[in-house]
Design an enzyme around this catalytic site. Structure first.
Site, mmCIF file in Angstrom:
data_model
loop_
_atom_site.group_PDB
_atom_site.id
_atom_site.type_symbol
_atom_site.label_atom_id
_atom_site.label_comp_id
_atom_site.label_asym_id
_atom_site.label_seq_id
_atom_site.Cartn_x
_atom_site.Cartn_y
_atom_site.Cartn_z
ATOM 1 N N ASP A 132 0.980 -1.242 -0.449
ATOM 2 C CA ASP A 132 0.179 -0.293 0.395
ATOM 3 C C ASP A 132 0.686 1.265 -0.294
ATOM 4 O O ASP A 132 0.864 2.243 0.083
ATOM 5 C CB ASP A 132 -1.142 0.229 1.106
ATOM 6 C CG ASP A 132 -1.823 -1.033 1.006
ATOM 7 O OD1 ASP A 132 -3.123 -0.574 0.302
ATOM 8 O OD2 ASP A 132 -1.750 -1.637 1.982
ATOM 9 N N GLU A 166 -0.385 9.711 1.254
ATOM 10 C CA GLU A 166 -1.554 10.517 2.474
ATOM 11 C C GLU A 166 -1.075 10.114 4.061
ATOM 12 O O GLU A 166 -1.119 10.879 4.953
ATOM 13 C CB GLU A 166 -2.421 10.810 1.629
ATOM 14 C CG GLU A 166 -3.502 10.993 2.916
ATOM 15 C CD GLU A 166 -4.879 11.975 1.808
ATOM 16 O OE1 GLU A 166 -5.679 10.831 1.876
ATOM 17 O OE2 GLU A 166 -5.387 12.871 1.843
ATOM 18 N N ASP A 167 -1.088 8.129 4.076
ATOM 19 C CA ASP A 167 -1.801 8.100 5.505
ATOM 20 C C ASP A 167 -0.592 8.316 6.187
ATOM 21 O O ASP A 167 -0.946 7.614 7.736
ATOM 22 C CB ASP A 167 -2.259 6.735 5.180
ATOM 23 C CG ASP A 167 -3.804 6.274 4.194
ATOM 24 O OD1 ASP A 167 -4.381 7.000 4.908
ATOM 25 O OD2 ASP A 167 -4.082 6.126 3.264
ATOM 26 N N ARG A 189 1.239 -1.413 7.383
ATOM 27 C CA ARG A 189 1.723 -0.026 6.864
ATOM 28 C C ARG A 189 2.800 0.763 7.819
ATOM 29 O O ARG A 189 2.485 2.329 7.263
ATOM 30 C CB ARG A 189 0.227 0.858 6.346
ATOM 31 C CG ARG A 189 -0.738 0.411 5.814
ATOM 32 C CD ARG A 189 -1.717 0.701 4.821
ATOM 33 N NE ARG A 189 -0.562 1.611 4.019
ATOM 34 C CZ ARG A 189 -1.778 2.887 3.585
ATOM 35 N NH1 ARG A 189 -2.242 3.084 4.074
ATOM 36 N NH2 ARG A 189 -0.536 4.347 2.880
ATOM 37 N N ARG A 210 -9.793 2.927 10.538
ATOM 38 C CA ARG A 210 -7.931 2.971 11.595
ATOM 39 C C ARG A 210 -7.358 4.007 12.479
ATOM 40 O O ARG A 210 -6.113 4.264 13.166
ATOM 41 C CB ARG A 210 -7.511 4.388 9.688
ATOM 42 C CG ARG A 210 -7.807 2.774 9.302
ATOM 43 C CD ARG A 210 -7.078 1.078 8.817
ATOM 44 N NE ARG A 210 -6.966 0.270 7.514
ATOM 45 C CZ ARG A 210 -6.591 0.288 6.329
ATOM 46 N NH1 ARG A 210 -6.168 1.234 6.375
ATOM 47 N NH2 ARG A 210 -6.997 -0.384 5.533
ATOM 48 N N HIS A 266 -12.213 6.037 5.107
ATOM 49 C CA HIS A 266 -11.755 7.044 6.005
ATOM 50 C C HIS A 266 -12.534 8.688 6.219
ATOM 51 O O HIS A 266 -13.323 8.248 4.806
ATOM 52 C CB HIS A 266 -9.851 7.328 4.864
ATOM 53 C CG HIS A 266 -9.316 6.398 5.201
ATOM 54 N ND1 HIS A 266 -8.381 5.928 4.502
ATOM 55 C CD2 HIS A 266 -8.598 6.366 6.408
ATOM 56 C CE1 HIS A 266 -7.700 5.586 4.983
ATOM 57 N NE2 HIS A 266 -7.133 5.682 6.018
ATOM 58 N N CYS A 282 -5.033 10.052 -1.270
ATOM 59 C CA CYS A 282 -4.327 9.188 -0.485
ATOM 60 C C CYS A 282 -2.723 9.166 -1.444
ATOM 61 O O CYS A 282 -2.104 8.957 -1.213
ATOM 62 C CB CYS A 282 -4.545 8.214 -0.888
ATOM 63 S SG CYS A 282 -7.151 7.910 -1.256
HETATM 64 C C1 CIR Z 1 -5.559 0.609 2.783
HETATM 65 O O1 CIR Z 1 -6.690 -0.309 3.271
HETATM 66 O O2 CIR Z 1 -4.800 1.048 4.402
HETATM 67 C C2 CIR Z 1 -5.088 0.920 1.150
HETATM 68 N N1 CIR Z 1 -5.221 -1.157 0.326
HETATM 69 C C3 CIR Z 1 -6.070 2.185 1.235
HETATM 70 C C4 CIR Z 1 -5.351 3.259 1.351
HETATM 71 C C5 CIR Z 1 -6.108 4.551 0.584
HETATM 72 N N2 CIR Z 1 -5.622 5.614 1.314
HETATM 73 C C6 CIR Z 1 -6.118 6.303 2.356
HETATM 74 O O3 CIR Z 1 -7.650 7.003 0.845
HETATM 75 N N3 CIR Z 1 -6.035 8.156 2.046
#
Ligand code: CIR
Length: 260
Positions: free
Chosen positions: A60, A65-66, A85, A130, A160, A247
């Site tokens: 991922d 962004e996360d 992650r 999350r 999110h 993201c």
């Molecule tokens: C996840 O589940 O963490 C990734 N497959 C997708 C993350 C998407 N991130 C976001 O919307 N900020």
């Protein structure tokens, strides 16, 4: 105007984490082509795109962004809610260090950048699968001394907060009312997505333009009808990994640099 940190789509993306969408096969070449076009669109909007080192073992890792919340005064390195992650964060920390004082969310707090919607001095944070209450409390302690108000927002049915709502104008948010209560944003105007396009609330605002997925034409028409200038990008492959346009980058405003 902005530095945009991005990361190429990992060759392991087929093993990405999924929460609310069924697994579908992802065409890696196509995902990478779409991602490069996204980077080019960011460049077209005046951003300087800097690619982080590739992470071929981290499915991922394109969803940078996360990993961080970057404000003018500081950057908060997150502790992503998905344990798989967390190893994405160190390379982002290294890239941000020359630009911002960096602080961290510590265990047992969890926070994903995708849950953090900053509008002026208001920091809306989704309480999600999350981001937990402890992560939000830590973010509040870190940001309130800088004059931000941190508000918890309840989200249901999506990954999110920014799957459910994003900013598309100075006082305007685009939202999916099935996933977030419009009353959570009483001081702002809101526009709803087309109900046939549930994933359409994720737009990336850069300056006065939004990067917006080609895949949601009816909501794009709604945006146009209220005067939002949108530039289309294809996101079909990364959408299968539950990602959207916000993201895939961390924006660092260059008007403020560390020590300035
Ligand atoms: C996840 O589940 O963490 C990734 N497959 C997708 C993350 C998407 N991130 C976001 O919307 N900020």
């Amino acid at each position: 105007m902005h530095l945009a940190l991005t990361r190429e789509v990992s060759s392991a993306i087929v093993r990405c984490t999924l929460t609310h969408v069924p697994r579908q096969s992802i065409d890696l070449d196509r995902a990478r082509r779409q991602h490069r076009a996204y980077e080019a669109a960011l460049t077209g909007l005046g951003c300087t795109v800097r690619r982080l080192p590739p992470e071929p073992q981290l499915p991922d890792a394109v969803f940078v962004e996360d990993t961080a919340v970057v404000l003018d005064e500081l950057a908060v390195l997150t502790r992503p809610g998905a344990a798989s992650r967390r190893s994405e964060v160190p390379s982002v920390a290294e890239a941000l260090a020359p630009h911002r004082t960096c602080v961290r969310i510590e265990p047992p707090g969890t926070l994903d950048g995708g849950d953090v919607l900053v509008i002026g001095r208001d920091v809306h944070v989704g309480l999600s699968s999350r981001s937990n209450a402890e992560g939000i409390a830590q973010l509040r302690r870190l940001l309130e001394p800088h004059g931000y108000r941190v508000r918890t927002v309840f989200v249901t049915g999506c990954l999110h907060l920014k799957s459910a709502v994003t900013q598309v104008g100075p006082e305007l948010v685009l939202l999916n009312p099935a996933w977030v209560d419009p009353e959570a944003f009483p001081t702002l105007r809101s526009i709803s997505i087309d109900p046939g396009e549930p994933f359409a609330a994720n737009a990336l605002r850069v300056g006065n333009t939004v990067l917006y997925p080609l895949e949601h034409p009816r909501t794009a028409e709604r945006l146009q009808s209220v005067g939002v200038e949108a530039r289309s990008v294809e996101t079909s492959e990364l959408a299968k990994a539950e990602g959207g346009v916000t993201c895939c980058c961390v924006l660092v405003s260059s008007s403020t640099t560390k020590g300035a």
